[in-house]
Design a protein around this motif. Structure first.
Motif, PDB file in Angstrom:
ATOM      1  N   LEU A 298       0.950  -1.035   0.026  1.00  0.00           N
ATOM      2  CA  LEU A 298       0.067   0.168  -0.069  1.00  0.00           C
ATOM      3  C   LEU A 298       0.769   1.194  -0.126  1.00  0.00           C
ATOM      4  CD1 LEU A 298      -2.629  -1.018   2.753  1.00  0.00           C
ATOM      5  CD2 LEU A 298      -2.707  -1.546   0.239  1.00  0.00           C
ATOM      6  N   ASN A 299       0.297   2.255  -0.419  1.00  0.00           N
ATOM      7  CA  ASN A 299       0.821   3.419  -0.225  1.00  0.00           C
ATOM      8  C   ASN A 299       0.989   4.203   1.185  1.00  0.00           C
ATOM      9  OD1 ASN A 299      -1.794   4.069  -0.402  1.00  0.00           O
ATOM     10  ND2 ASN A 299      -1.562   6.097  -1.682  1.00  0.00           N
ATOM     11  N   VAL A 300       1.209   3.327   2.031  1.00  0.00           N
ATOM     12  CA  VAL A 300       1.224   3.817   3.760  1.00  0.00           C
ATOM     13  C   VAL A 300       2.378   3.424   4.285  1.00  0.00           C
ATOM     14  CG1 VAL A 300      -0.123   3.249   5.765  1.00  0.00           C
ATOM     15  CG2 VAL A 300      -1.460   3.245   3.513  1.00  0.00           C
ATOM     16  N   GLY A 301       3.055   4.171   4.686  1.00  0.00           N
ATOM     17  CA  GLY A 301       4.277   4.075   5.550  1.00  0.00           C
ATOM     18  C   GLY A 301       3.887   4.214   7.144  1.00  0.00           C
ATOM     19  N   PRO A 302       4.934   3.927   8.041  1.00  0.00           N
ATOM     20  CA  PRO A 302       4.677   4.104   9.383  1.00  0.00           C
ATOM     21  C   PRO A 302       3.876   4.986   9.723  1.00  0.00           C
ATOM     22  CG  PRO A 302       6.785   2.981   8.877  1.00  0.00           C
ATOM     23  CD  PRO A 302       6.388   3.614   7.520  1.00  0.00           C
ATOM     24  N   ASP A 303       4.462   6.368   9.211  1.00  0.00           N
ATOM     25  CA  ASP A 303       4.044   7.620   9.773  1.00  0.00           C
ATOM     26  C   ASP A 303       2.256   7.675   9.795  1.00  0.00           C
ATOM     27  OD1 ASP A 303       6.066   8.369  10.617  1.00  0.00           O
ATOM     28  OD2 ASP A 303       6.375   9.844   9.092  1.00  0.00           O
ATOM     29  N   GLU A 304       1.762   7.330   8.260  1.00  0.00           N
ATOM     30  CA  GLU A 304       0.542   7.199   8.155  1.00  0.00           C
ATOM     31  C   GLU A 304      -0.523   6.249   8.984  1.00  0.00           C
ATOM     32  OE1 GLU A 304       2.326   8.695   4.245  1.00  0.00           O
ATOM     33  OE2 GLU A 304       2.584   6.888   5.766  1.00  0.00           O
ATOM     34  N   LEU A 305       0.479   5.057   9.236  1.00  0.00           N
ATOM     35  CA  LEU A 305      -0.337   4.080  10.125  1.00  0.00           C
ATOM     36  C   LEU A 305      -0.627   4.563  11.259  1.00  0.00           C
ATOM     37  CD1 LEU A 305      -1.809   1.238   9.542  1.00  0.00           C
ATOM     38  CD2 LEU A 305       0.319   0.209  10.317  1.00  0.00           C
ATOM     39  N   ALA A 306       0.313   5.053  11.979  1.00  0.00           N
ATOM     40  CA  ALA A 306       0.474   5.608  13.410  1.00  0.00           C
ATOM     41  C   ALA A 306      -0.541   6.848  13.544  1.00  0.00           C
ATOM     42  CB  ALA A 306       2.106   6.353  13.600  1.00  0.00           C
ATOM     43  N   SER A 307      -0.729   7.491  12.422  1.00  0.00           N
ATOM     44  CA  SER A 307      -1.806   8.453  12.599  1.00  0.00           C
ATOM     45  C   SER A 307      -3.223   8.090  12.864  1.00  0.00           C
ATOM     46  CB  SER A 307      -1.577   9.341  11.465  1.00  0.00           C
ATOM     47  OG  SER A 307      -2.309   9.045  10.216  1.00  0.00           O
TER      48      SER A 307
ATOM     49  N   VAL B 160      -9.370   1.124   2.020  1.00  0.00           N
ATOM     50  CA  VAL B 160      -9.543   1.828   3.408  1.00  0.00           C
ATOM     51  C   VAL B 160      -9.278   1.322   4.593  1.00  0.00           C
ATOM     52  CG1 VAL B 160     -11.015   3.229   4.688  1.00  0.00           C
ATOM     53  CG2 VAL B 160     -11.521   3.181   2.092  1.00  0.00           C
ATOM     54  N   LEU B 161      -8.243   1.893   5.105  1.00  0.00           N
ATOM     55  CA  LEU B 161      -7.872   1.451   6.549  1.00  0.00           C
ATOM     56  C   LEU B 161      -8.588   2.188   7.795  1.00  0.00           C
ATOM     57  CD1 LEU B 161      -4.072   0.951   5.831  1.00  0.00           C
ATOM     58  CD2 LEU B 161      -5.682  -0.647   5.698  1.00  0.00           C
ATOM     59  N   SER B 162      -8.965   1.582   8.866  1.00  0.00           N
ATOM     60  CA  SER B 162      -9.562   2.337   9.745  1.00  0.00           C
ATOM     61  C   SER B 162      -9.447   1.541  11.109  1.00  0.00           C
ATOM     62  CB  SER B 162     -11.210   2.521   9.700  1.00  0.00           C
ATOM     63  OG  SER B 162     -11.717   1.168   9.259  1.00  0.00           O
ATOM     64  N   ALA B 163      -9.398   2.424  12.222  1.00  0.00           N
ATOM     65  CA  ALA B 163      -9.145   1.845  13.691  1.00  0.00           C
ATOM     66  C   ALA B 163      -9.972   0.717  13.808  1.00  0.00           C
ATOM     67  CB  ALA B 163      -9.169   2.855  14.651  1.00  0.00           C
ATOM     68  N   GLY B 164      -9.531  -0.685  14.213  1.00  0.00           N
ATOM     69  CA  GLY B 164     -10.521  -1.624  14.551  1.00  0.00           C
ATOM     70  C   GLY B 164      -9.952  -2.502  15.734  1.00  0.00           C
ATOM     71  N   GLU B 165     -11.071  -3.109  16.275  1.00  0.00           N
ATOM     72  CA  GLU B 165     -10.632  -3.819  17.537  1.00  0.00           C
ATOM     73  C   GLU B 165     -10.425  -5.296  17.353  1.00  0.00           C
ATOM     74  OE1 GLU B 165     -13.149  -1.164  19.609  1.00  0.00           O
ATOM     75  OE2 GLU B 165     -11.760  -0.016  18.725  1.00  0.00           O
ATOM     76  N   ASP B 166     -10.920  -5.799  16.393  1.00  0.00           N
ATOM     77  CA  ASP B 166     -11.183  -7.237  16.315  1.00  0.00           C
ATOM     78  C   ASP B 166     -10.590  -7.599  14.859  1.00  0.00           C
ATOM     79  OD1 ASP B 166     -13.116  -7.064  14.517  1.00  0.00           O
ATOM     80  OD2 ASP B 166     -14.597  -6.737  16.352  1.00  0.00           O
ATOM     81  N   ASP B 167     -10.680  -9.002  14.946  1.00  0.00           N
ATOM     82  CA  ASP B 167     -10.218  -9.561  13.675  1.00  0.00           C
ATOM     83  C   ASP B 167     -11.266 -10.686  13.074  1.00  0.00           C
ATOM     84  OD1 ASP B 167      -9.144 -11.215  15.120  1.00  0.00           O
ATOM     85  OD2 ASP B 167      -7.346 -11.580  14.294  1.00  0.00           O
ATOM     86  N   ARG B 168     -12.540 -10.165  13.531  1.00  0.00           N
ATOM     87  CA  ARG B 168     -13.695 -10.897  12.982  1.00  0.00           C
ATOM     88  C   ARG B 168     -13.444 -11.547  11.434  1.00  0.00           C
ATOM     89  NH1 ARG B 168     -18.338  -6.759  13.667  1.00  0.00           N
ATOM     90  NH2 ARG B 168     -16.506  -5.615  12.801  1.00  0.00           N
ATOM     91  N   PRO B 169     -14.028 -12.686  11.095  1.00  0.00           N
ATOM     92  CA  PRO B 169     -14.080 -12.926   9.811  1.00  0.00           C
ATOM     93  C   PRO B 169     -14.714 -12.017   8.790  1.00  0.00           C
ATOM     94  CG  PRO B 169     -15.156 -14.742  10.934  1.00  0.00           C
ATOM     95  CD  PRO B 169     -14.690 -13.915  12.089  1.00  0.00           C
ATOM     96  N   ALA B 170     -14.438 -11.930   7.513  1.00  0.00           N
ATOM     97  CA  ALA B 170     -15.007 -11.072   6.582  1.00  0.00           C
ATOM     98  C   ALA B 170     -16.913 -11.285   6.682  1.00  0.00           C
ATOM     99  CB  ALA B 170     -14.531 -11.396   5.233  1.00  0.00           C
ATOM    100  N   GLU B 171     -17.365  -9.884   6.566  1.00  0.00           N
ATOM    101  CA  GLU B 171     -18.911 -10.059   6.251  1.00  0.00           C
ATOM    102  C   GLU B 171     -19.306  -9.085   5.404  1.00  0.00           C
ATOM    103  OE1 GLU B 171     -21.036  -8.370   9.907  1.00  0.00           O
ATOM    104  OE2 GLU B 171     -19.352  -8.736  10.967  1.00  0.00           O
TER     105      GLU B 171
END
Lengths: 296, 296, 296
Positions: free
Chosen positions: A196-205, A275-286
């Motif tokens: 992805l076009n996402v480095g450590p800074d973007e993921l941290a933010s 799209v990456l968003s804050a998440g708390e679990d890793d449920r299977p896809a729905e």
């Protein structure tokens, strides 16, 4: 003050010519004929035909590792039109990138610290005369690379250009919207990992700092898929069948599965939106309402 | 007077070995081991298996651009039979072509100005001993190329041959008949452009001089297809969807469509027959009596 | 006494990286950057992904022909796990093989006369720092190869290992049972010839000496097929449509058909089992009780 008369020992090559016929060989023969002291390195000739974006990204991944010298890159759907043939000096003369002015060179130039000079390759004295249509790799780019290796100054090769006016690269930066970080797939490697076009800074933010830590969970939405992905530091840390976000060997985050293809699992290809968003679990896809239209 | 003791710095390679296994690498290792000062250039190893004609044409396209030195070319369906392994000196010693005597080298030799000397590679002192069946590229051709680079004279490598008795090339010349110029497709490039065995002189003769001018219309008949084709000077001058005749980068005319494959549109492949005749319009294709049988 | 400070001029490369992207090019760029005097030879990069066995066999076929120097071989399904990165010195310092400790290097080391020294590549001073996950070819193996070329002693690169404790190769030896010689297919070449793990000594033992003579008949059983195969000395000696056993260019026996694929005819692939037994005729195939289960 320009570096004048600097000689180069290496020409690194990247094209979409493929290896099925003699095109790459002829380019190398021309360089060898004009600058016998120079060595060539084949970065790759397997860029998809006319895939300027893919070529520019492969060049950008390679460029931090290249020795000083000339880079000759050709992915050139506009050959024969008014697109310029250019040479761009970087790092005060440590390197010169030669190729079409269509964005192919731009990310590499930026990663090398930006252009210090640029010219249009329009001086016929440093070109081969073609018996018919111009084969730009053979007749324009290879001679330019060879003459640069021989110490011909960049300014001799043609008309000076303002580097700021070169065609820019086509690599989107991720952007933050209310529903998360809108990113895109830069590259699918041979294992199916999706850079992805996402480095450590973007993921941290993304998650107020928690996203950069190994173990954090990020929700990944792409097309009809929505998955929780754990941030892990190596591919071996991925749980079986679970999607992960791995900081890859170029320092960018990649969607990955342990010994399986994330591209196949998530139906992703180069240029696709994620799209990456804050998440708390890793449920299977729905199935969920789709946030993004797939590109292309 | 022969050039005796001349050393070479470059070996240009062309084979049908492919790159999937180590054959090409072993050939280059043998050259490196015997002549460490020599550099190799891979023209291509993607010639179709046993496609002597395709290999000879790729070599002919490349040869005007090669540096002085040795050419090692292997497409060799007759390996293990009585076909000779040969080395052919051209241009008074500027180059030596090494390979099987099956026509593969012939067009390249002709383009280099003809043979000045030739030998059969039958001196075992300049070959590797095989542990089983001979792998000619490794055991005969690579050592010959390396020893030539080291200054071993051609005559040392084996028995002198009369160059006039070498197997000729398989490239047909176009011939003029009452219904037009009977040509054939030499090569389909990766864009689908169909290079014909027709240069500017032949095209000029077709229409009393009008054919050589950009803008002239030529009728192209191939298989069931009959099309008007405009003679244009660059690919970008082709009208959308219309077939054109472009003087390509080797100085031969190619059937082409703008950003589409002429080979697919006209169902043409290497060796197929095409008739060019004077034409005044570029009507769309209509079925006509077929002038030529398709070859193969 | 070790060879200390010995410099090398050549790095021979073998990987499963393919040529579609820039991985191989980056490895070569790193070598060029650190050791500009060294040349590289591409043995092949077309080993099947993670096919350690296939890679080890290709390396073994090539190694008798390599010039003195470094071999960098990477087929590495265990990257990121605890498998060691190693360098193995052979022939008293004439060569060093660099790669993962997973059996890939073992047949090559054995063919080069066995290891004289070995180290784990764990000295970070001779590695590149990765911006994320380690790309072992770029960050560990290429720098090790380059530093060896520059005269850095093997012992500098990391912790000494007992060569006897390296992971062994995966190449089975043929074994004699009551119903014949149980062999396996090592390699299917691009012509469909099936190289067996059977050399002249084993074949001679099969039929009390008659098997080694050209003209002897051997019964070949593989899967549902049972064929008589004549031992011939060149491919051209094969009768049309008949299976033969040819001593190939590596000095091993290969199942072959004249200008046809034995692999297709007999449905054989790498690793498949074959039983050779004394035979007196070459009747066409007939269904027989199967002696062997096919592997994989």
């Amino acid at each position: 003050l320009h570096a004048v008369g600097r000689r180069y020992e290496t020409v690194s090559l990247l094209t979409d010519y493929g290896l099925d016929d003699e095109l790459v060989g002829v380019v190398k023969a021309v360089i060898r004929d004009l600058a016998p002291h120079a060595s060539t390195i084949d970065l790759t000739h397997g860029i998809g035909p006319f895939d300027v974006r893919g070529g520019s990204l492969a060049l950008a991944r390679a460029i931090p590792y290249l020795p000083d010298g000339v880079v000759l890159a050709v992915v050139d759907p506009g050959v024969g039109t008014s697109r310029k043939a250019i040479a761009v000096e970087v790092a005060g003369g440590a390197g010169v990138l030669v190729g079409p002015d269509n964005g192919l060179l731009a990310p590499g130039v930026a990663l090398a610290g930006g252009a210090t000079r640029a010219v249009e390759l329009d001086n016929p004295n440093y070109q081969l005369e073609a018996p018919g249509a111009t084969f730009a790799g053979r007749d324009v780019f290879a001679p330019a690379a060879a003459h640069l290796c021989n110490g011909v100054d960049l300014d001799e090769l043609g008309t000076a250009l303002d580097p700021a006016l070169l065609v820019p690269g086509m690599i989107a930066l991720p952007r933050t919207e209310t529903n998360g970080l809108h990113a895109e797939v830069l590259w699918v490697d041979r294992f199916g990992n999706c850079q992805l076009n996402v480095g450590p800074d973007e993921l941290a933010s993304l998650t107020a700092g928690s996203g950069e830590r190994a173990g954090a969970i990020v929700t990944v939405t792409c097309g009809d898929e929505r998955r929780g992905a754990r941030v892990v530091s190596t591919f071996a840390d991925l749980a079986a069948g679970a999607v992960g976000l791995v900081l890859d060997s170029q320092g960018m985050y990649a969607l990955a599965l342990d010994r399986r293809s994330a591209a196949a699992e998530l139906a992703l290809g180069p240029g696709d939106a994620v799209v990456l968003s804050a998440g708390e679990d890793d449920r299977p896809a729905e199935p969920t309402p789709v946030d993004l239209s797939r590109r292309q």
